[in-house]
Every structure is written in C-alpha cells, then in structure tokens.
Design a protein around this motif. Sequence first.
Motif, PDB file in Angstrom:
ATOM      1  N   GLU A  50       0.834  -1.205   0.000  1.00 17.96           N
ATOM      2  CA  GLU A  50       0.000   0.000   0.000  1.00 17.96           C
ATOM      3  C   GLU A  50       0.870   1.257   0.000  1.00 17.96           C
ATOM      4  N   ASP A  51       1.978   1.227   0.730  1.00 16.39           N
ATOM      5  CA  ASP A  51       2.882   2.371   0.761  1.00 16.39           C
ATOM      6  C   ASP A  51       3.502   2.604  -0.612  1.00 16.39           C
ATOM      7  N   GLY A  52       3.921   1.526  -1.288  1.00 23.12           N
ATOM      8  CA  GLY A  52       4.514   1.662  -2.613  1.00 23.12           C
ATOM      9  C   GLY A  52       3.530   2.207  -3.627  1.00 23.12           C
ATOM     10  N   LEU A  53       2.298   1.713  -3.597  1.00 15.83           N
ATOM     11  CA  LEU A  53       1.282   2.206  -4.525  1.00 15.83           C
ATOM     12  C   LEU A  53       0.985   3.681  -4.287  1.00 15.83           C
ATOM     13  N   ALA A  54       0.938   4.084  -3.001  1.00 16.59           N
ATOM     14  CA  ALA A  54       0.656   5.481  -2.677  1.00 16.59           C
ATOM     15  C   ALA A  54       1.794   6.399  -3.108  1.00 16.59           C
ATOM     16  N   ARG A  55       3.032   5.927  -2.953  1.00 14.50           N
ATOM     17  CA  ARG A  55       4.196   6.759  -3.264  1.00 14.50           C
ATOM     18  C   ARG A  55       4.504   6.792  -4.760  1.00 14.50           C
ATOM     19  N   TYR A  56       4.428   5.640  -5.420  1.00 18.69           N
ATOM     20  CA  TYR A  56       4.976   5.537  -6.773  1.00 18.69           C
ATOM     21  C   TYR A  56       3.936   5.209  -7.844  1.00 18.69           C
ATOM     22  N   GLY A  57       2.751   4.804  -7.438  1.00 15.62           N
ATOM     23  CA  GLY A  57       1.701   4.565  -8.417  1.00 15.62           C
ATOM     24  C   GLY A  57       1.133   5.870  -8.932  1.00 15.62           C
ATOM     25  N   LYS A  58       0.690   5.869 -10.168  1.00 21.84           N
ATOM     26  CA  LYS A  58       0.092   7.058 -10.749  1.00 21.84           C
ATOM     27  C   LYS A  58      -1.419   6.975 -10.597  1.00 21.84           C
ATOM     28  N   GLU A  59      -1.904   7.541  -9.500  1.00 19.90           N
ATOM     29  CA  GLU A  59      -3.330   7.525  -9.170  1.00 19.90           C
ATOM     30  C   GLU A  59      -3.868   6.103  -9.107  1.00 19.90           C
ATOM     31  N   GLU A  60      -3.028   5.177  -8.619  1.00 19.47           N
ATOM     32  CA  GLU A  60      -3.464   3.797  -8.461  1.00 19.47           C
ATOM     33  C   GLU A  60      -4.322   3.652  -7.207  1.00 19.47           C
ATOM     34  N   PRO A  61      -5.375   2.810  -7.264  1.00 17.85           N
ATOM     35  CA  PRO A  61      -6.188   2.575  -6.065  1.00 17.85           C
ATOM     36  C   PRO A  61      -5.427   1.711  -5.065  1.00 17.85           C
ATOM     37  N   ARG A  62      -5.941   1.622  -3.869  1.00 21.54           N
ATOM     38  CA  ARG A  62      -5.365   0.734  -2.872  1.00 21.54           C
ATOM     39  C   ARG A  62      -5.435  -0.710  -3.356  1.00 21.54           C
ATOM     40  N   ALA A  63      -4.501  -1.514  -2.886  1.00 21.21           N
ATOM     41  CA  ALA A  63      -4.555  -2.938  -3.204  1.00 21.21           C
ATOM     42  C   ALA A  63      -5.755  -3.584  -2.522  1.00 21.21           C
ATOM     43  N   VAL A  64      -5.976  -3.240  -1.264  1.00 20.16           N
ATOM     44  CA  VAL A  64      -7.130  -3.723  -0.507  1.00 20.16           C
ATOM     45  C   VAL A  64      -7.940  -2.511  -0.071  1.00 20.16           C
ATOM     46  N   PRO A  65      -9.188  -2.404  -0.460  1.00 13.03           N
ATOM     47  CA  PRO A  65      -9.990  -1.236  -0.067  1.00 13.03           C
ATOM     48  C   PRO A  65     -10.062  -1.092   1.454  1.00 13.03           C
ATOM     49  N   LEU A  66     -10.258   0.122   1.900  1.00  7.71           N
ATOM     50  CA  LEU A  66     -10.417   0.363   3.328  1.00  7.71           C
ATOM     51  C   LEU A  66     -11.577  -0.478   3.863  1.00  7.71           C
ATOM     52  N   GLY A  67     -11.343  -1.133   4.964  1.00  4.65           N
ATOM     53  CA  GLY A  67     -12.349  -2.026   5.535  1.00  4.65           C
ATOM     54  C   GLY A  67     -12.175  -3.462   5.107  1.00  4.65           C
ATOM     55  N   GLY A  68     -11.317  -3.704   4.111  1.00  3.07           N
ATOM     56  CA  GLY A  68     -11.066  -5.067   3.653  1.00  3.07           C
ATOM     57  C   GLY A  68     -10.062  -5.786   4.536  1.00  3.07           C
ATOM     58  N   THR A  69     -10.096  -7.100   4.493  1.00  5.50           N
ATOM     59  CA  THR A  69      -9.192  -7.928   5.295  1.00  5.50           C
ATOM     60  C   THR A  69      -8.291  -8.738   4.376  1.00  5.50           C
ATOM     61  N   PRO A  70      -6.982  -8.422   4.346  1.00  4.39           N
ATOM     62  CA  PRO A  70      -6.072  -9.217   3.512  1.00  4.39           C
ATOM     63  C   PRO A  70      -5.902 -10.618   4.070  1.00  4.39           C
ATOM     64  N   LEU A  71      -5.872 -11.603   3.175  1.00  5.62           N
ATOM     65  CA  LEU A  71      -5.784 -13.005   3.593  1.00  5.62           C
ATOM     66  C   LEU A  71      -4.527 -13.703   3.073  1.00  5.62           C
ATOM     67  N   VAL A  72      -4.217 -13.524   1.805  1.00  6.48           N
ATOM     68  CA  VAL A  72      -3.064 -14.191   1.199  1.00  6.48           C
ATOM     69  C   VAL A  72      -2.455 -13.254   0.165  1.00  6.48           C
ATOM     70  N   GLY A  73      -1.145 -13.275   0.080  1.00  5.44           N
ATOM     71  CA  GLY A  73      -0.451 -12.561  -0.977  1.00  5.44           C
ATOM     72  C   GLY A  73       0.795 -13.315  -1.383  1.00  5.44           C
ATOM     73  N   PHE A  74       1.108 -13.309  -2.670  1.00  6.40           N
ATOM     74  CA  PHE A  74       2.385 -13.891  -3.078  1.00  6.40           C
ATOM     75  C   PHE A  74       2.918 -13.186  -4.312  1.00  6.40           C
ATOM     76  N   ASP A  75       4.271 -13.192  -4.405  1.00  4.20           N
ATOM     77  CA  ASP A  75       4.984 -12.544  -5.494  1.00  4.20           C
ATOM     78  C   ASP A  75       5.361 -13.560  -6.560  1.00  4.20           C
ATOM     79  N   LEU A  76       5.154 -13.192  -7.815  1.00  2.00           N
ATOM     80  CA  LEU A  76       5.559 -13.988  -8.969  1.00  2.00           C
ATOM     81  C   LEU A  76       6.666 -13.214  -9.677  1.00  2.00           C
ATOM     82  N   THR A  77       7.912 -13.582  -9.414  1.00  5.43           N
ATOM     83  CA  THR A  77       9.061 -12.845  -9.935  1.00  5.43           C
ATOM     84  C   THR A  77       9.507 -13.418 -11.270  1.00  5.43           C
ATOM     85  N   THR A  78       9.822 -12.538 -12.213  1.00 13.64           N
ATOM     86  CA  THR A  78      10.173 -12.947 -13.566  1.00 13.64           C
ATOM     87  C   THR A  78      11.550 -13.601 -13.625  1.00 13.64           C
ATOM     88  N   HIS A  79      11.729 -14.426 -14.666  1.00  8.95           N
ATOM     89  CA  HIS A  79      13.031 -14.937 -15.065  1.00  8.95           C
ATOM     90  C   HIS A  79      13.465 -14.232 -16.353  1.00  8.95           C
TER      91      HIS A  79
END
Length: 383
Positions: free
Chosen positions: A282-311
């Motif tokens: 959320e901090d990265g999106l707020a700082r560096y995203g161009k008018e990007e929305p939050r990843a999880v809306p306010l009031g939402g509960t995050p459950l799982v997240g994972f990164d898919l890194t390129t080769h």
Amino acid sequence: MTQHPPGDDRDSEDDLPDHLDDEDVEAQQRDVPRSGPLRFARMTGSSIAGRDAAPWVTDFLNAAYYRRAVGERDVDDLRFAFGVLTTYWYNKDTQRRLHLSDLVAFHKAFGSERFQTDRSARGTLSRGQLEEGAAKLLGDWFPEAYVDDARRGWGIGFATIADREAYNPERRRVLARMGELTPESAPLEEQTWHTYPPVRMPSAAAVIDALTRVETWPDYASEIGRFTPLRAGGLDGQTFEIEVAAGTDSGRPIFTRGYVTITALVTPDDPEALAAYFAALEDGLARYGKEEPRAVPLGGTPLVGFDLTTHQGHFMGNGHNRLLLYELDGVAWVKAAGTWDPMPWHIDRAYRIAGREAQHAFWGQGEVERLSMLHQLALQIAS
C-alpha cells in the motif's frame, strides 16, 4: 513470509536429463543469450514443442479453438486441446520436445475431421471431434480421464490415479532451461506500479484450496494465457511456465512464453508477515503509483499474498506480479498488482503491439470471462 534470493533460480546442470533431443544438444553446445533481444526472441511457443513443431501445433490449436467465431468459442475446448498436446508429449518414450515428425500422428487422428463440414465449420474441430481424435491418438481412456479430477493434473490426462501420482513436473522444467530471476532494480520512482480490477470469488476458502493445489492451475487457463507448474511441491517457491497468446480475436494468435517463481508468500499463519507485506504494498502504490487505487480497499481484510518474480526473457521484462486475496463485507476478491522496471526497447515494442491489451485482460480488466484467468478461476471453483 518465505523469500528466496533474487539470483537463485534453483537450477543446476545436475538437473539435466541423461538424454536430450538434437535441439537440446545443439542448445547446450552454443552460447545461449543471457538477456536482450536474442533471448527474448527465443521465448516463443511452449517448452514442450520444438521450433519445427510450431506451425502444426499452432494449426491444431487454431482448428480446436482460435479459428472459430468468437461467439462459438468454449475455453474448456482450448484447455482440452492443450491437454491432448501435453499428454501426447508426456507419453512419448523419450524425454524430448514435439517435432515435425509428430505431425503424422496428429494428422491421422484429426486431419480428415477438419473437413467434415456437417459437424463443424471447415477447418475447425468440434469438441466431439477433438474427443474422438484424442481417443485415436492417445487411447479410448483419454476423454473420460481428462474430465476426471482424480486423473487430471498439470494439464495432462492420466490413464490411472497411480499414473497421476507418479508424475514428476521436473521433467518439463528441464526442457524450459529458464534463466536467472530478474526482479525489478530501477529506482523506485522509475518503476511502474499498477493494480488490476478485483475479481469476485465464490469464497476465500475455495480460492486457497484451488491455488495451493498447483497441479490444477492449467484448469484455469483462459483464451490468452495459461500457467503450468514446473516443480514438485506446493505453492511456496513454485515456478510456472506462462504460455501467452496475443491477437486471438483475429483467429491468428501469436504465442510466447515466460517464467515466474513465487519468491514471497504470506498467509494468516504468520500475521506479522501478512500485515507487513500488505502495508509495504500500500505504501509503494501510494508513493509511486500514478493515481493507483489501494490494493485492498479500506475495511477489507487481507488473507493471502504472493509474489511472482520474472526470469530472464520474460515478455514483460524485469519485475514481479502479485496475486492478492482479501475479503470485503463478507465477499472474497482476488486481484493482481505488478511492479516493473522500464521496459527495454525490444520488449516495449512487442508489448505495445501485441501484449498490453492481452496482459490487462488476462488479469481481469474488461471483465471478458474467456480472456481472464481470474474469471476462469472463479467459474471453475463455483462449478
């Protein structure tokens, strides 16, 4: 949170098979481009098909799906066609890619049916024709096995449950010969931070069950993309081959592929890591995203997240995508959020011509179900 070193692709020469086909031997005897346009150009089609097989493999997929009128397409028929190809490859006696020589077997099984205009449009194959041809090619058991969850996995139909349990996904990984991991490294303010629209899911528990059984990921393939796991084990540290098709509306798709590895995974089993992961996003999106929305809306509960890194050689360049699962007002949602370096010229040109719209549609933008993997996931776990 599980993390793996950015330069660790977990591969070694010890993993190579004792016997490779002529194309693989040739590849070992010359310098493989490590980066740049040459390596990017090599990443076409599928790891299980040699370059000389690309024309007939593409023609088979076109007949099974892409040559149909858009309104007559059923994504499950495309998955079935891929299943025929992958099962045929796996059942061959030698560990090698498909080649031009394999066209003979496919022509005997499917060739004449493409001209039976009383059953399908000329040059195409109906689902019934696909099943009949698959039975000729692979055996009478295949059509029934492919629709049996207990005998299907990794996009392959198995004659018995025991055969499925004996499958080793590393066999395909060896053919992939992927390069090193390439996470984003440009200054944060120069990177692209982007989120895609969330897709509603039947339940959070169903999503977790589906995604952690990695052998089922090919079951959620869309018209324009599919993920195939290449390692034994579960989600943590898993590597996927991504096969992507652009230009599918024209009936003349362009195929490419890339590889990603899960380098971070957070779940409610570690609340502190889960909170830190989403807070950083959320901090990265707020700082560096161009008018990007939050990843999880306010009031939402995050459950799982994972990164898919390129080769190396990935069609999006250096970076990583994230898949996020959260609940809001009792409803489960999945969305993707990516972070990418500025694209080199050769990747940016290809992306603008053939990749941008497909990439956005694949992760749910536009809500065209046949194009989006996340919509296909929702449909499959609801059925």
